[in-house]
Design a protein around this motif. Structure first.
Motif, PDB file in Angstrom:
ATOM      1  N   LYS A  32       0.834  -1.191   0.000  1.00  0.00           N
ATOM      2  CA  LYS A  32       0.000   0.000   0.000  1.00  0.00           C
ATOM      3  C   LYS A  32       0.878   1.253   0.000  1.00  0.00           C
ATOM      4  CE  LYS A  32      -4.202   1.891   2.028  1.00  0.00           C
ATOM      5  NZ  LYS A  32      -5.262   1.719   3.032  1.00  0.00           N
ATOM      6  N   ILE A  33       0.654   2.095  -1.005  1.00  0.00           N
ATOM      7  CA  ILE A  33       1.412   3.342  -1.176  1.00  0.00           C
ATOM      8  C   ILE A  33       0.466   4.506  -0.929  1.00  0.00           C
ATOM      9  CG2 ILE A  33       2.745   4.738  -2.816  1.00  0.00           C
ATOM     10  CD1 ILE A  33       3.230   2.060  -4.390  1.00  0.00           C
ATOM     11  N   ARG A  34       0.943   5.519  -0.224  1.00  0.00           N
ATOM     12  CA  ARG A  34       0.120   6.712  -0.012  1.00  0.00           C
ATOM     13  C   ARG A  34       0.881   7.961  -0.472  1.00  0.00           C
ATOM     14  NH1 ARG A  34      -3.475   7.463   5.226  1.00  0.00           N
ATOM     15  NH2 ARG A  34      -4.612   5.928   3.959  1.00  0.00           N
ATOM     16  N   VAL A  35       0.228   8.743  -1.325  1.00  0.00           N
ATOM     17  CA  VAL A  35       0.760  10.038  -1.748  1.00  0.00           C
ATOM     18  C   VAL A  35       0.260  11.096  -0.763  1.00  0.00           C
ATOM     19  CG1 VAL A  35       0.819  11.756  -3.590  1.00  0.00           C
ATOM     20  CG2 VAL A  35       0.698   9.320  -4.172  1.00  0.00           C
ATOM     21  N   ILE A  36       1.172  11.876  -0.197  1.00  0.00           N
ATOM     22  CA  ILE A  36       0.779  12.973   0.704  1.00  0.00           C
ATOM     23  C   ILE A  36       1.224  14.276   0.068  1.00  0.00           C
ATOM     24  CG2 ILE A  36       1.038  14.010   2.977  1.00  0.00           C
ATOM     25  CD1 ILE A  36       1.273  11.267   4.178  1.00  0.00           C
ATOM     26  N   ASP A  50      -3.261   5.309  -2.618  1.00  0.00           N
ATOM     27  CA  ASP A  50      -4.289   6.288  -2.273  1.00  0.00           C
ATOM     28  C   ASP A  50      -3.583   7.594  -1.907  1.00  0.00           C
ATOM     29  OD1 ASP A  50      -3.333   6.003   0.320  1.00  0.00           O
ATOM     30  OD2 ASP A  50      -5.139   5.058   1.113  1.00  0.00           O
ATOM     31  N   SER A  51      -4.317   8.555  -1.352  1.00  0.00           N
ATOM     32  CA  SER A  51      -3.704   9.863  -1.087  1.00  0.00           C
ATOM     33  C   SER A  51      -4.245  10.481   0.191  1.00  0.00           C
ATOM     34  CB  SER A  51      -3.974  10.815  -2.257  1.00  0.00           C
ATOM     35  OG  SER A  51      -5.358  11.094  -2.344  1.00  0.00           O
ATOM     36  N   ARG A 108      -1.610   8.431  10.815  1.00  0.00           N
ATOM     37  CA  ARG A 108      -2.827   8.014  10.111  1.00  0.00           C
ATOM     38  C   ARG A 108      -2.478   6.993   9.021  1.00  0.00           C
ATOM     39  NH1 ARG A 108      -5.813  13.046   9.457  1.00  0.00           N
ATOM     40  NH2 ARG A 108      -5.008  13.467   7.384  1.00  0.00           N
ATOM     41  N   ALA A 109      -1.413   7.259   8.292  1.00  0.00           N
ATOM     42  CA  ALA A 109      -0.985   6.329   7.235  1.00  0.00           C
ATOM     43  C   ALA A 109      -0.601   4.979   7.829  1.00  0.00           C
ATOM     44  CB  ALA A 109       0.183   6.930   6.463  1.00  0.00           C
ATOM     45  N   TYR A 110       0.126   5.022   8.934  1.00  0.00           N
ATOM     46  CA  TYR A 110       0.581   3.779   9.574  1.00  0.00           C
ATOM     47  C   TYR A 110      -0.602   2.924  10.006  1.00  0.00           C
ATOM     48  CZ  TYR A 110       2.949   0.745  12.943  1.00  0.00           C
ATOM     49  OH  TYR A 110       3.430  -0.337  13.636  1.00  0.00           O
ATOM     50  N   HIS A 111      -1.610   3.563  10.625  1.00  0.00           N
ATOM     51  CA  HIS A 111      -2.785   2.816  11.098  1.00  0.00           C
ATOM     52  C   HIS A 111      -3.669   2.335   9.945  1.00  0.00           C
ATOM     53  CE1 HIS A 111      -2.112   3.017  15.361  1.00  0.00           C
ATOM     54  NE2 HIS A 111      -1.902   4.331  15.307  1.00  0.00           N
ATOM     55  N   ASP A 112      -3.510   2.961   8.779  1.00  0.00           N
ATOM     56  CA  ASP A 112      -4.252   2.517   7.595  1.00  0.00           C
ATOM     57  C   ASP A 112      -3.523   1.415   6.835  1.00  0.00           C
ATOM     58  OD1 ASP A 112      -6.267   4.287   8.143  1.00  0.00           O
ATOM     59  OD2 ASP A 112      -5.659   5.786   6.656  1.00  0.00           O
ATOM     60  N   GLY A 113      -2.420   0.956   7.400  1.00  0.00           N
ATOM     61  CA  GLY A 113      -1.686  -0.135   6.776  1.00  0.00           C
ATOM     62  C   GLY A 113      -0.821   0.284   5.602  1.00  0.00           C
ATOM     63  N   VAL A 114      -0.466   1.572   5.545  1.00  0.00           N
ATOM     64  CA  VAL A 114       0.377   2.063   4.456  1.00  0.00           C
ATOM     65  C   VAL A 114       1.813   1.612   4.677  1.00  0.00           C
ATOM     66  CG1 VAL A 114       1.340   4.153   3.381  1.00  0.00           C
ATOM     67  CG2 VAL A 114      -1.103   4.039   3.946  1.00  0.00           C
ATOM     68  N   ASP A 164      11.438  11.303  10.409  1.00  0.00           N
ATOM     69  CA  ASP A 164      12.110  10.466  11.418  1.00  0.00           C
ATOM     70  C   ASP A 164      11.087   9.574  12.133  1.00  0.00           C
ATOM     71  OD1 ASP A 164      14.618  11.430  10.910  1.00  0.00           O
ATOM     72  OD2 ASP A 164      14.654  12.864  12.576  1.00  0.00           O
ATOM     73  N   TYR A 165       9.937  10.163  12.437  1.00  0.00           N
ATOM     74  CA  TYR A 165       8.877   9.415  13.110  1.00  0.00           C
ATOM     75  C   TYR A 165       8.401   8.255  12.239  1.00  0.00           C
ATOM     76  CZ  TYR A 165       4.427   8.545  15.513  1.00  0.00           C
ATOM     77  OH  TYR A 165       3.380   7.964  16.174  1.00  0.00           O
ATOM     78  N   GLY A 166       8.178   8.520  10.969  1.00  0.00           N
ATOM     79  CA  GLY A 166       7.742   7.470  10.055  1.00  0.00           C
ATOM     80  C   GLY A 166       8.773   6.363   9.904  1.00  0.00           C
ATOM     81  N   LYS A 167      10.048   6.753   9.822  1.00  0.00           N
ATOM     82  CA  LYS A 167      11.115   5.746   9.699  1.00  0.00           C
ATOM     83  C   LYS A 167      11.191   4.886  10.957  1.00  0.00           C
ATOM     84  CE  LYS A 167      13.294   4.996   6.898  1.00  0.00           C
ATOM     85  NZ  LYS A 167      12.928   3.980   5.891  1.00  0.00           N
ATOM     86  N   ASN A 168      10.976   5.501  12.121  1.00  0.00           N
ATOM     87  CA  ASN A 168      10.984   4.733  13.371  1.00  0.00           C
ATOM     88  C   ASN A 168       9.833   3.726  13.435  1.00  0.00           C
ATOM     89  OD1 ASN A 168      13.287   5.965  14.373  1.00  0.00           O
ATOM     90  ND2 ASN A 168      12.155   7.603  15.401  1.00  0.00           N
ATOM     91  N   LEU A 169       8.763   4.013  12.695  1.00  0.00           N
ATOM     92  CA  LEU A 169       7.634   3.075  12.622  1.00  0.00           C
ATOM     93  C   LEU A 169       7.876   1.982  11.579  1.00  0.00           C
ATOM     94  CD1 LEU A 169       4.600   5.571  12.799  1.00  0.00           C
ATOM     95  CD2 LEU A 169       5.346   3.986  14.589  1.00  0.00           C
ATOM     96  N   GLY A 170       8.999   2.089  10.892  1.00  0.00           N
ATOM     97  CA  GLY A 170       9.339   1.068   9.898  1.00  0.00           C
ATOM     98  C   GLY A 170       8.800   1.342   8.505  1.00  0.00           C
ATOM     99  N   MET A 171       8.354   2.556   8.253  1.00  0.00           N
ATOM    100  CA  MET A 171       7.781   2.895   6.955  1.00  0.00           C
ATOM    101  C   MET A 171       8.868   3.292   5.956  1.00  0.00           C
ATOM    102  SD  MET A 171       4.492   5.088   8.255  1.00  0.00           S
ATOM    103  CE  MET A 171       3.534   4.927   6.755  1.00  0.00           C
ATOM    104  N   THR A 172       8.568   3.081   4.686  1.00  0.00           N
ATOM    105  CA  THR A 172       9.426   3.564   3.603  1.00  0.00           C
ATOM    106  C   THR A 172       8.901   4.930   3.176  1.00  0.00           C
ATOM    107  OG1 THR A 172       9.820   1.305   2.838  1.00  0.00           O
ATOM    108  CG2 THR A 172      10.272   3.079   1.272  1.00  0.00           C
ATOM    109  N   ILE A 173       9.801   5.906   3.020  1.00  0.00           N
ATOM    110  CA  ILE A 173       9.362   7.268   2.701  1.00  0.00           C
ATOM    111  C   ILE A 173      10.216   7.854   1.565  1.00  0.00           C
ATOM    112  CG2 ILE A 173       9.024   9.625   3.562  1.00  0.00           C
ATOM    113  CD1 ILE A 173       8.556   8.441   6.334  1.00  0.00           C
ATOM    114  N   ILE A 174       9.520   8.335   0.541  1.00  0.00           N
ATOM    115  CA  ILE A 174      10.152   9.047  -0.565  1.00  0.00           C
ATOM    116  C   ILE A 174       9.669  10.494  -0.520  1.00  0.00           C
ATOM    117  CG2 ILE A 174      10.367   9.217  -3.083  1.00  0.00           C
ATOM    118  CD1 ILE A 174       9.543   6.201  -3.171  1.00  0.00           C
ATOM    119  N   VAL A 175      10.593  11.428  -0.634  1.00  0.00           N
ATOM    120  CA  VAL A 175      10.240  12.854  -0.677  1.00  0.00           C
ATOM    121  C   VAL A 175      10.410  13.359  -2.108  1.00  0.00           C
ATOM    122  CG1 VAL A 175      10.982  15.179  -0.001  1.00  0.00           C
ATOM    123  CG2 VAL A 175      10.807  13.374   1.720  1.00  0.00           C
ATOM    124  N   THR A 176       9.354  13.977  -2.652  1.00  0.00           N
ATOM    125  CA  THR A 176       9.520  14.750  -3.883  1.00  0.00           C
ATOM    126  C   THR A 176       9.063  16.172  -3.553  1.00  0.00           C
ATOM    127  OG1 THR A 176       7.327  14.477  -4.929  1.00  0.00           O
ATOM    128  CG2 THR A 176       8.906  12.677  -5.190  1.00  0.00           C
TER     129      THR A 176
END
Length: 569
Positions: free
Chosen positions: A77-81, A107-108, A127-133, A150-162
C-alpha cells in the motif's frame, strides 16, 4: 512613483528574423528576454516535449524508482501525501493517477490547512501507519519535515520525498550546512549535489518527471501519461513559477491538451467559470481556474479539488465545480476586506522596509493573497500574520530585490515553523515574538529606496501603424506569457484620446478611440483607474504603455490596444 525604462538591447535582428521567419521587431523582443544564442532562440520558439531533460539526472530518482517498482510488484500500500495548494493538489493527482495506471495499490492524503498546517506531519504519518500504508511518497512538501519523517522511519515505513522548495540549512562559521530528512529517497533539484540542469520545476513538474521515468522503467508508453501534462501546466502557472526553459515547454504542451481535455472535473470547472475551453491560456489558469482550485484548500479541504480532478460522473462534477466556485466567491470578499484593513493600517507611505502586518480578523488561509495584493500596492515585501491555533501564522510575498526565504531564515530562532522560496514563504511564531521579529527582519533587510520603485520596463516604442493582425499573430509565438516570460510592453508618446466611454456591468472599463502623433487612430480599452483616465485625458496628450490585440465580437474582428499605464504630458 513609477520609473519607465526602455530596454535597448542590440543584436542582428535581420539575421534572426530570416533564420526563424519572423519580423525584426519580434526578433528584438526575444533579444530583450536575454535569449541570445541561435540554439536558445530555437528552443524558445520551437521547444517541444522531446526537448525536456532526462528525469534520470534528478538525484535519488533511481532510488525512488527502485522502491516504487518493488512496492508496486509486491502490491504494497502506497500513499501520496501532497499539499493543499494548486501545486500540491495537481502533484498529488499526477502521482496518484500515474502510479495507479502502472499497477500500484495507491491512495492519497492532503493536510488540512487549519488543523494540520503545511506539509507532512506526525499525525499524517500516524494516520498512514494505522491505515496499513507501507510507503509514503510526498509531493510539493517534505524537504523541511525532518521530525515527521524520522517518526515514520521509526515506525518502519518507507518514505520518498519529492519537493521543489528550498532545502533548510544552518549557518556555521559563515558556511551553510544543509539539513535533509532521513527519507529513503529525496527527489528535489534544489539539493546541493543534484545534477538536474533545470532547478525551477514546481512540485507537480517533479511529480510528472517521476511518473515519466517510472513509465520507462516499467516498459510502458510514456504517451499514455500525456494528459498529466495538463496538471503540470496548471500547477506551474498557478504556483507562479518562471515560464522559462522546461517550465515554458510544460505549460505550452499542457495548455494544448487542456484545450481538448477529456477530464470530466476540469471540463466542469471550465464550464462553471464561464470559460471557453479552446481559448484557455495562462491568464485563465492564474486568475480564474487556479483561484477556484486553491479556494478548496483555503476555506474547506483541498481534497475536494482533488476529488474534482478524479471525478467520473458529469453531474457530480458539475455540482462539485459549482461548490468550489462559490467557495472562491466567498474568498474574494474576504480578501477585499483583508486588503482594505491592511492598507488602512499602513497609510500612504510606510517607513518599514519589510511590511509586517498583524491582521487579527484576517482568515489565515487568505494571508498570502492579502500579502500579495498589499505588495502590489506598495511595492514592498509584505508579511501578513493572523491568529492561528498555536500563536501567529501567516504568509509573505516579496519583490525581486528581496529574498523572502533568506530574510525569514535569518529570524528562525523566533519562529516555530517556516518554509518557502525567494518570492513567497509561510511562517508561524509565538505572538510574544512579533515585535522582535518585525524589528529584526527589517534590521537585516538590505534594501535601498530604489528597490521600492515600481519599474515599468518597456520593450519598444511602437506606432499604431505597426499594429496589424500579422504582428499580433507573431506575438503569439512568444506565448505562453507569465512570470519570467512577461508580455512585451509597448509604448508611444504624445497620444490623444479622442473618444472614451466608461462601460461594463461594474463600470470599470474605459473604451474608445485613441490617436497617435502621426494621426493614426486605433480602438482602445483600459482597466486602469478608468474615471481618472477619462477625466485627465480630456484635452491632454499622454505617454502610454500598451499591448495590442484582436477584438472579436459578433463575428467581426477589429484591432485594438489595451492601455496598461499612462502619464499626462
Amino acid at each position: 512613483m513609477e520609473e519607465w525604462i526602455i530596454k535597448r538591447k542590440g543584436g542582428d535582428f535581420e539575421k534572426i528574423a530570416n533564420r526563424f521567419h519572423i519580423s525584426p521587431r519580434i526578433a528584438s523582443l526575444i533579444r530583450n528576454k536575454n535569449i541570445i544564442e541561435m540554439s536558445d532562440i530555437q528552443m524558445y520558439l520551437e521547444g517541444s516535449i522531446s526537448d525536456l531533460n532526462d528525469p534520470m539526472f534528478l538525484k535519488d530518482i533511481d532510488k525512488a524508482l527502485d522502491i516504487l517498482t518493488e512496492k508496486i510488484d509486491q502490491g504494497k500500500k502506497i500513499r501520496v501525501i501532497g499539499d493543499y495548494d494548486i501545486d500540491g493538489i495537481n502533484a498529488t493527482y499526477i502521482l496518484l493517477t500515474g502510479i495507479r495506471r502502472l499497477g500500484g495499490n495507491v491512495d492519497s492524503d492532503i493536510p488540512d490547512r487549519m488543523k494540520d498546517g503545511y506539509g507532512i506531519n506526525e499525525e499524517l504519518i500516524e494516520r498512514a501507519y494505522h491505515d496499513g500504508v507501507d510507503t509514503v511518497i510526498t509531493c510539493d512538501n517534505g524537504i523541511a519535515a525532518k521530525e515527521a519523517i524520522d517518526y515514520g522511519k521509526n515506525l518502519g515505513m518507507t518514505i520518498i520525498v519529492t519537493d521543489h522548495h528550498e532545502v533548510p540549512y544552518e549557518m556555521e562559521d559563515g558556511e551553510r550546512t544543509y539539513i535533509l530528512p532521513a527519507a529513503d529517497g529525496i527527489v528535489n533539484p534544489k539539493q546541493e549535489d543534484c545534477n538536474y540542469p533545470f532547478k525551477d520545476l514546481c512540485g507537480a513538474g517533479i511529480a510528472y518527471k517521476l511518473i515519466e521515468a517510472l513509465c520507462e522503467i516499467r516498459g510502458k508508453d510514456v504517451d499514455e501519461m500525456d494528459d498529466l501534462l495538463e496538471n503540470a501546466a496548471i500547477a506551474t502557472v498557478g504556483d507562479v513559477m518562471d515560464l522559462v526553459g522546461e517550465n515554458r515547454i510544460l505549460v505550452k504542451e499542457g495548455l494544448a491538451r487542456i484545450r481538448k481535455t477529456k477530464n470530466i472535473g476540469l471540463n466542469a470547472l471550465i464550464e462553471a467559470t464561464n470559460l471557453t475551453k479552446e481559448s484557455i491560456g495562462t491568464y485563465h489558469i492564474g486568475f480564474v481556474l487556479g483561484p477556484v482550485m486553491n479556494a478548496s484548500g483555503r476555506l474547506s479541504t483541498a481534497k475536494k479539488a482533488l476529488e474534482l480532478l478524479e471525478i467520473t460522473d458529469e453531474r457530480e462534477g458539475k455540482l462539485l465545480a459549482e461548490e468550489l466556485k462559490a467557495l472562491n466567491d466567498s474568498r474574494k470578499e474576504m480578501t477585499e476586506q483583508g486588503v482594505k484593513k491592511g492598507v488602512e493600517s499602513l497609510g500612504e507611505s510606510p517607513e518599514a522596509k519589510v511590511l509586517v502586518l498583524y491582521l487579527k480578523d484576517c482568515h489565515e488561509s487568505i494571508a498570502g493573497i492579502v500579502a500579495g495584493r498589499i505588495k502590489e500596492a506598495y511595492h514592498h515585501p509584505v508579511i501578513v500574520l493572523t491568529d492561528g491555533k498555536d500563536g501567529l501564522k501567516g504568509s509573505g510575498r516579496s519583490i525581486e530585490a528581496y529574498d523572502m526565504y533568506e530574510g525569514i531564515n535569518e529570524c528562525k530562532d523566533l519562529l516555530t515553523k517556516y518554509g518557502g522560496h525567494k518570492m513567497a514563504a509561510g511562517l508561524s511564531l509565538p505572538k510574544e515574538n512579533l515585535e522582535e521579529f518585525t524589528a529584526r527582519i527589517n534590521r537585516n533587510a538590505r534594501l535601498s529606496p530604489d528597490d521600492f520603485k515600481k519599474v515599468i520596463r518597456i520593450d519598444m516604442e511602437l506606432p499604431f501603424s505597426a499594429v496589424s493582425e500579422r504582428f499580433i499573430y507573431e506575438l503569439s509565438l512568444l506565448e505562453p506569457f507569465g512570470k519570467g516570460n512577461e508580455k512585451p510592453v509597448f509604448a508611444l508618446r504624445g497620444v490623444e484620446i479622442i473618444k472614451g466611454d466608461i462601460i461594463g456591468k461594474n463600470q470599470n472599463v474605459l473604451k474608445g478611440i485613441i490617436k497617435d502623433g502621426k494621426g493614426d487612430k486605433i480602438d482602445f480599452i483600459s482597466f486602469q483607474n478608468v474615471e481618472e483616465l477619462q477625466e485627465k485625458s480630456k484635452g491632454n496628450k499622454m505617454n502610454i504603455t500598451y499591448y495590442p490585440q484582436v477584438n472579436e465580437y459578433n463575428g467581426y474582428k477589429t484591432l485594438q490596444i489595451v492601455i496598461t499605464n499612462y502619464r499626462i504630458v
